[in-house]
Scaffold this motif. Structure first.
Motif, PDB file in Angstrom:
ATOM      1  N   GLN A  10       1.692 -23.420 -25.778  1.00  0.00           N
ATOM      2  CA  GLN A  10       2.208 -23.057 -24.458  1.00  0.00           C
ATOM      3  C   GLN A  10       1.621 -21.908 -24.023  1.00  0.00           C
ATOM      4  N   LEU A  11       0.494 -21.709 -22.866  1.00  0.00           N
ATOM      5  CA  LEU A  11       0.068 -20.478 -22.759  1.00  0.00           C
ATOM      6  C   LEU A  11       0.103 -19.999 -21.127  1.00  0.00           C
ATOM      7  N   VAL A  12      -0.133 -18.324 -20.727  1.00  0.00           N
ATOM      8  CA  VAL A  12       0.273 -18.185 -19.768  1.00  0.00           C
ATOM      9  C   VAL A  12      -1.576 -17.791 -18.788  1.00  0.00           C
ATOM     10  N   MET A 167      -9.877 -17.233 -24.539  1.00  0.00           N
ATOM     11  CA  MET A 167     -10.856 -16.451 -23.469  1.00  0.00           C
ATOM     12  C   MET A 167     -11.669 -17.400 -22.595  1.00  0.00           C
ATOM     13  N   ASP A 168     -11.424 -17.894 -21.525  1.00  0.00           N
ATOM     14  CA  ASP A 168     -12.432 -19.229 -20.729  1.00  0.00           C
ATOM     15  C   ASP A 168     -12.796 -17.810 -20.370  1.00  0.00           C
ATOM     16  N   ILE A 169     -14.145 -18.912 -19.146  1.00  0.00           N
ATOM     17  CA  ILE A 169     -14.679 -18.190 -17.983  1.00  0.00           C
ATOM     18  C   ILE A 169     -14.170 -19.054 -16.696  1.00  0.00           C
ATOM     19  N   GLU A 170     -14.921 -17.244 -16.286  1.00  0.00           N
ATOM     20  CA  GLU A 170     -13.736 -17.985 -14.534  1.00  0.00           C
ATOM     21  C   GLU A 170     -14.938 -18.759 -13.672  1.00  0.00           C
ATOM     22  N   SER A 171     -15.560 -19.256 -13.771  1.00  0.00           N
ATOM     23  CA  SER A 171     -15.682 -20.821 -13.030  1.00  0.00           C
ATOM     24  C   SER A 171     -15.567 -22.091 -13.775  1.00  0.00           C
ATOM     25  N   HIS A 172     -14.888 -21.722 -15.261  1.00  0.00           N
ATOM     26  CA  HIS A 172     -14.236 -22.858 -16.075  1.00  0.00           C
ATOM     27  C   HIS A 172     -12.109 -23.827 -15.524  1.00  0.00           C
ATOM     28  N   ALA A 173     -12.157 -22.519 -15.314  1.00  0.00           N
ATOM     29  CA  ALA A 173     -10.875 -22.210 -14.943  1.00  0.00           C
ATOM     30  C   ALA A 173     -10.907 -23.213 -13.162  1.00  0.00           C
ATOM     31  N   ILE A 174     -11.913 -22.335 -11.962  1.00  0.00           N
ATOM     32  CA  ILE A 174     -11.859 -22.656 -11.440  1.00  0.00           C
ATOM     33  C   ILE A 174     -11.685 -24.499 -10.803  1.00  0.00           C
ATOM     34  N   GLU A 175     -12.613 -24.865 -11.851  1.00  0.00           N
ATOM     35  CA  GLU A 175     -13.052 -26.401 -11.415  1.00  0.00           C
ATOM     36  C   GLU A 175     -11.262 -26.512 -12.042  1.00  0.00           C
ATOM     37  N   LEU A 339      -4.953 -18.004  -6.991  1.00  0.00           N
ATOM     38  CA  LEU A 339      -4.322 -18.390  -7.890  1.00  0.00           C
ATOM     39  C   LEU A 339      -5.126 -19.271  -8.439  1.00  0.00           C
ATOM     40  N   MET A 340      -6.789 -19.731  -8.500  1.00  0.00           N
ATOM     41  CA  MET A 340      -7.178 -20.291  -8.594  1.00  0.00           C
ATOM     42  C   MET A 340      -7.419 -20.651  -9.910  1.00  0.00           C
ATOM     43  N   VAL A 341      -8.438 -18.867 -10.216  1.00  0.00           N
ATOM     44  CA  VAL A 341      -7.813 -18.582 -11.598  1.00  0.00           C
ATOM     45  C   VAL A 341      -7.164 -18.729 -12.989  1.00  0.00           C
ATOM     46  N   ALA A 342      -6.056 -18.221 -12.403  1.00  0.00           N
ATOM     47  CA  ALA A 342      -4.762 -18.272 -12.602  1.00  0.00           C
ATOM     48  C   ALA A 342      -3.871 -18.955 -13.204  1.00  0.00           C
ATOM     49  N   CYS A 343      -4.140 -20.627 -11.961  1.00  0.00           N
ATOM     50  CA  CYS A 343      -3.720 -21.570 -12.309  1.00  0.00           C
ATOM     51  C   CYS A 343      -4.460 -22.526 -13.587  1.00  0.00           C
ATOM     52  N   GLY A 344      -6.286 -22.167 -13.223  1.00  0.00           N
ATOM     53  CA  GLY A 344      -6.692 -22.714 -14.415  1.00  0.00           C
ATOM     54  C   GLY A 344      -7.028 -22.381 -15.574  1.00  0.00           C
ATOM     55  N   LEU A 345      -6.263 -21.608 -15.626  1.00  0.00           N
ATOM     56  CA  LEU A 345      -6.129 -20.439 -17.431  1.00  0.00           C
ATOM     57  C   LEU A 345      -4.884 -21.169 -17.424  1.00  0.00           C
ATOM     58  N   ALA A 346      -3.768 -20.926 -17.063  1.00  0.00           N
ATOM     59  CA  ALA A 346      -2.641 -21.727 -17.243  1.00  0.00           C
ATOM     60  C   ALA A 346      -2.638 -23.827 -17.709  1.00  0.00           C
ATOM     61  N   LEU A 347      -3.489 -23.855 -16.745  1.00  0.00           N
ATOM     62  CA  LEU A 347      -3.472 -25.733 -17.370  1.00  0.00           C
ATOM     63  C   LEU A 347      -4.154 -25.856 -19.212  1.00  0.00           C
ATOM     64  N   ARG A 348      -4.855 -24.895 -19.465  1.00  0.00           N
ATOM     65  CA  ARG A 348      -4.985 -25.129 -20.998  1.00  0.00           C
ATOM     66  C   ARG A 348      -4.055 -24.600 -21.924  1.00  0.00           C
ATOM     67  N   SER A 349      -2.595 -25.211 -21.477  1.00  0.00           N
ATOM     68  CA  SER A 349      -1.789 -25.392 -22.108  1.00  0.00           C
ATOM     69  C   SER A 349      -1.947 -26.659 -22.973  1.00  0.00           C
ATOM     70  N   PHE A 350      -2.306 -27.596 -21.395  1.00  0.00           N
ATOM     71  CA  PHE A 350      -2.421 -29.451 -21.421  1.00  0.00           C
ATOM     72  C   PHE A 350      -3.891 -29.526 -21.939  1.00  0.00           C
ATOM     73  N   ASP A 351      -4.410 -28.941 -22.482  1.00  0.00           N
ATOM     74  CA  ASP A 351      -6.113 -29.792 -23.069  1.00  0.00           C
ATOM     75  C   ASP A 351      -5.432 -30.634 -23.988  1.00  0.00           C
TER      76      ASP A 351
END
Length: 351
Positions: A10-12, A167-175, A339-351
């Motif tokens: 689980q990641l924030v 540590m992700d890349i902003e554009s990947h999180a937005i996508e 909140l696009m970047v922060a949302c995309g980062l939180a979704l890394r929990s479910f990869d």
């Protein structure tokens, strides 16, 4: 510090931008994404400069306050570095290699792809699909960032009591966040222009069937409107920011400052789209989506639609999520585009 890997934890999502820290905590309940909590807190000017963290302790204090306010239960976070701070390259490699063999091979050949010594970079890779040139090979996305870019953010989050796992890349999180909302756009558009209007930079992403195929950055953003307010009304940066956000400026503000700024936004979008059209087979997009802090300027979305002639909407990556009862849904609509970047980062929990 890996740029991609996070298996089953689980990641924030924590996005540290030039002006603020944004935190998003998403759970999955019975197969449905659930926004548990989120928070945004402003940073003092000069704490983050040109995408680099200048004051790690100041960022850490804000992160700690946000974590308490959002009642986050875990300490593991996913954060991101700017795309301009990352070198990415797609290379073809033998499909039969194990991850450790692939890693060794990449490090052996690293000087072909990366203009810095290996000791100065954080490096990661991800297999993204079959090779287009050979059936026995796969395409591998290689990403590398100067270690200082990564370590500054890791240190700042550590000051805030958080452990950076990804540590992700902003554009990947937005996508990733965009993928949550693309099916909710009217008429199922094939080609969508996502325009991220940030503090000092506006980025056009073009998505075809939900996947980003093009991006272009321009040095233009909400800071220009803030500076115009400071100069015209003799306000400090903080006062200008608050008055802009709360719409408590003199009567001449709309015609003298806001309208010219919105015209400028439309010029930037038009110019970026023309660059895309000149390098692709397309001469129009089916839909425009605005995100970033300036996306919610009253009247902007209607003005973009009217001037460019494309259906236009404001990004909301939470549109298909259930929302925790303590969250103010009206405020969330105003905050969602930034909140696009922060949302995309939180979704890394479910990869």
């Amino acid at each position: 510090m890996r740029l991609f890997s996070s298996k089953g934890r689980q990641l924030v999502g924590v996005d540290v931008s030039a002006t603020c820290v944004k935190m998003v905590d998403i759970k999955r309940i019975q197969g449905v994404f659930h926004l548990q909590s989120y928070g945004i807190e402003r940073l003092a000017p000069g704490v983050v400069v040109d995408k680099l963290v200048a004051d790690t302790e100041a960022v850490g204090e804000v992160v700690a306050r946000l974590a308490r306010r959002c009642h986050v239960t875990g300490q593991n976070v996913a954060s991101a570095v700017s795309g301009s701070a990352v070198i990415t390259k797609i290379i073809d490699m033998e499909a039969s290699l194990t991850d450790s063999e692939r890693d060794a091979q990449i490090r052996l050949d690293a000087d072909q792809y990366i203009p810095y010594p290996l000791s100065e970079v954080n490096l990661d890779f991800e297999v993204i699909g079959p090779s287009q040139i050979n059936d026995r090979m796969v395409q591998v996305l290689l990403a590398a960032s100067r270690s200082e870019n990564v370590e500054q953010r890791v240190d700042a989050l550590a000051f805030g009591g958080m452990t950076t796992k990804v540590m992700d890349i902003e554009s990947h999180a937005i996508e990733r966040a965009f993928a949550l909302m693309v099916d909710s756009l009217p008429n199922h558009p094939e080609l969508v222009a996502l325009v991220d209007i940030g503090h000092t930079q506006t980025t056009l992403y073009v998505a075809k069937n939900g996947e980003f195929v093009y991006s272009r950055e321009q040095l233009f953003g909400g800071a220009q409107l803030t500076e115009a307010i400071q100069n015209r009304y003799g306000l400090s940066y903080e006062e200008a920011t608050i008055n802009k956000r709360e719409q408590t400026l003199p009567d001449d503000y709309y015609n003298e400052l806001l309208m010219p700024f919105m015209d400028n936004v439309i010029q930037q979008i038009t110019r970026s789209l023309q660059f895309y059209f000149s390098s692709s087979q397309y001469n129009n997009v089916d839909h425009i989506v605005l995100c970033g802090g300036s996306a919610v300027i009253p009247g902007l979305v209607g003005m973009v639609q009217q001037k460019l002639g494309n259906p236009t909407s404001i990004a909301n990556p939470f549109i298909n999520m259930s929302i925790a009862p303590q969250i103010d849904s009206e405020q969330l609509l105003l905050d969602a585009p930034s909140l696009m970047v922060a949302c995309g980062l939180a979704l890394r929990s479910f990869d």
